[in-house]
Design a protein around this motif. Structure first.
Motif, PDB file in Angstrom:
ATOM      1  N   ASN A   1      -1.214   8.824  -3.123  1.00 56.78           N
ATOM      2  CA  ASN A   1      -0.942   7.455  -2.558  1.00 56.78           C
ATOM      3  C   ASN A   1      -1.970   7.290  -1.311  1.00 56.78           C
ATOM      4  OD1 ASN A   1       0.040   8.235   0.627  1.00 56.78           O
ATOM      5  ND2 ASN A   1       1.208   9.806  -0.676  1.00 56.78           N
ATOM      6  N   ARG A   2      -1.919   6.037  -1.219  1.00 52.27           N
ATOM      7  CA  ARG A   2      -2.982   5.642  -0.203  1.00 52.27           C
ATOM      8  C   ARG A   2      -2.066   4.559   0.994  1.00 52.27           C
ATOM      9  NH1 ARG A   2      -7.158   0.962  -0.748  1.00 52.27           N
ATOM     10  NH2 ARG A   2      -5.802   0.457  -2.408  1.00 52.27           N
ATOM     11  N   GLN A   3      -2.195   4.888   2.145  1.00 50.63           N
ATOM     12  CA  GLN A   3      -1.352   3.911   2.932  1.00 50.63           C
ATOM     13  C   GLN A   3      -2.253   2.917   3.434  1.00 50.63           C
ATOM     14  OE1 GLN A   3      -0.203   6.343   6.293  1.00 50.63           O
ATOM     15  NE2 GLN A   3       1.391   4.748   7.096  1.00 50.63           N
TER      16      GLN A   3
ATOM     17  N   PHE B   1       2.547   1.421   1.130  1.00 52.59           N
ATOM     18  CA  PHE B   1       1.529   2.393   0.459  1.00 52.59           C
ATOM     19  C   PHE B   1       1.454   2.012  -1.042  1.00 52.59           C
ATOM     20  CE2 PHE B   1       4.207   4.465   3.604  1.00 52.59           C
ATOM     21  CZ  PHE B   1       3.444   5.473   4.036  1.00 52.59           C
ATOM     22  N   GLU B   2       0.215   2.402  -1.484  1.00 51.13           N
ATOM     23  CA  GLU B   2       0.082   2.224  -3.041  1.00 51.13           C
ATOM     24  C   GLU B   2       0.324   3.729  -3.406  1.00 51.13           C
ATOM     25  OE1 GLU B   2      -3.378   0.801  -5.722  1.00 51.13           O
ATOM     26  OE2 GLU B   2      -4.116   2.380  -4.297  1.00 51.13           O
ATOM     27  N   VAL B   3       1.019   4.006  -4.440  1.00 47.81           N
ATOM     28  CA  VAL B   3       1.219   5.283  -5.049  1.00 47.81           C
ATOM     29  C   VAL B   3       0.929   5.361  -6.447  1.00 47.81           C
ATOM     30  CG1 VAL B   3       3.054   6.864  -5.694  1.00 47.81           C
ATOM     31  CG2 VAL B   3       3.552   5.481  -3.590  1.00 47.81           C
TER      32      VAL B   3
ATOM     33  N   ALA C   1      -0.666   2.281 -11.016  1.00 44.43           N
ATOM     34  CA  ALA C   1      -0.286   2.259  -9.616  1.00 44.43           C
ATOM     35  C   ALA C   1       0.802   1.391  -9.307  1.00 44.43           C
ATOM     36  CB  ALA C   1      -1.345   1.954  -8.757  1.00 44.43           C
TER      37      ALA C   1
ATOM     38  N   THR D   1       2.747  -0.651  -5.514  1.00 44.79           N
ATOM     39  CA  THR D   1       2.978  -0.878  -4.128  1.00 44.79           C
ATOM     40  C   THR D   1       4.159  -0.793  -3.701  1.00 44.79           C
ATOM     41  OG1 THR D   1       2.869  -3.188  -4.177  1.00 44.79           O
ATOM     42  CG2 THR D   1       0.634  -2.139  -3.827  1.00 44.79           C
TER      43      THR D   1
ATOM     44  N   LEU E   1       7.505   9.137  -1.766  1.00 42.83           N
ATOM     45  CA  LEU E   1       6.150   8.713  -2.254  1.00 42.83           C
ATOM     46  C   LEU E   1       5.674   9.795  -3.408  1.00 42.83           C
ATOM     47  CD1 LEU E   1       4.360   8.278   1.079  1.00 42.83           C
ATOM     48  CD2 LEU E   1       5.083   6.451  -0.396  1.00 42.83           C
TER      49      LEU E   1
ATOM     50  N   THR F   1       9.012   7.382  -6.299  1.00 41.59           N
ATOM     51  CA  THR F   1       7.984   6.248  -6.816  1.00 41.59           C
ATOM     52  C   THR F   1       7.438   6.677  -8.226  1.00 41.59           C
ATOM     53  OG1 THR F   1       7.604   5.565  -4.494  1.00 41.59           O
ATOM     54  CG2 THR F   1       6.237   4.926  -6.028  1.00 41.59           C
TER      55      THR F   1
ATOM     56  N   PRO G   1       1.894  10.727   4.097  1.00 32.50           N
ATOM     57  CA  PRO G   1       1.422   9.661   3.621  1.00 32.50           C
ATOM     58  C   PRO G   1      -0.089   9.363   3.642  1.00 32.50           C
ATOM     59  CG  PRO G   1       2.940   9.066   5.415  1.00 32.50           C
ATOM     60  CD  PRO G   1       2.744  10.691   5.345  1.00 32.50           C
TER      61      PRO G   1
ATOM     62  N   GLN H   1      -3.236  14.813  -3.427  1.00 31.27           N
ATOM     63  CA  GLN H   1      -2.392  14.436  -4.644  1.00 31.27           C
ATOM     64  C   GLN H   1      -1.530  15.640  -5.140  1.00 31.27           C
ATOM     65  OE1 GLN H   1      -5.088  13.547  -7.701  1.00 31.27           O
ATOM     66  NE2 GLN H   1      -5.522  11.300  -6.850  1.00 31.27           N
TER      67      GLN H   1
END
Length: 170
Positions: A58-60, A66-68, A92, A94, A109, A113, A162, A166
């Motif tokens: 993920n990326r916050q 977030f993008e998972v 991905a 969001t 997350l 998700t 968050p 990975q």
């Protein structure tokens, strides 16, 4: 015939409770398929040796958005170790987390998700292999709870936060 006025809302917070997770969208972020031995690989009728790896990251974007992403890598080789195909998919979505405690972020997350994303990513993999001339690669369901627990054990009980790392399996 008489009309009665609508009931008055109870005092307190007039807003309805928010959902713990709101999915905004899903998308293919990256898709790569290589068929290096075509058309020979399509003519041969051998039982391939499959390798599969699924990871979640993920990326916050901001405090609660977030993008998972699921990264799926699959490859097939002949019994003589010659490549048949190589596939890499980054699928991905969001999401925004609702009013949940901080300790719920990891499970939302890294478990919930990915559970929502996986059926669609699985379909992309099956369609890509089928469109490339191979039988569709139907990936078995992934136990994201087990992956999350393995990550917890590997990190000595520290929950991935968050935007951190990975989790995955081969």
């Amino acid at each position: 015939m008489s009309t009665t006025p609508p009931p008055t809302p109870p005092p307190g917070n007039p807003q309805a409770p928010t959902a713990p997770l709101i999915m905004h969208g899903q998308y293919i972020k990256d898709l790569s398929f290589e068929n290096p031995r075509a058309p020979q690989s399509l003519i041969e009728q051998t039982q391939p040796q499959l390798t599969l790896n699924v990871q979640v990251g993920n990326r916050q974007f901001d405090a609660k958005t977030f993008e998972v992403f699921l990264t799926i890598e699959a490859s097939a080789k002949t019994p003589k170790d010659e490549p048949l195909f190589m596939l890499e998919l980054v699928y991905a979505g969001t999401v925004t987390l609702g009013e949940v405690p901080q300790e719920a972020y990891g499970p939302l997350l890294f478990i919930e998700t990915p559970r929502l994303l996986f059926p669609f990513a699985r379909a992309v993999v099956a369609n890509a292999t089928r469109e490339a001339g191979f039988p569709p690669l139907n990936i078995a369901p992934v136990d994201f709870v087990a992956l999350y627990r393995q990550q917890l054990e590997a990190n000595a009980g520290k929950t991935p936060g968050p935007g951190e790392g990975q989790i995955g399996h081969a």
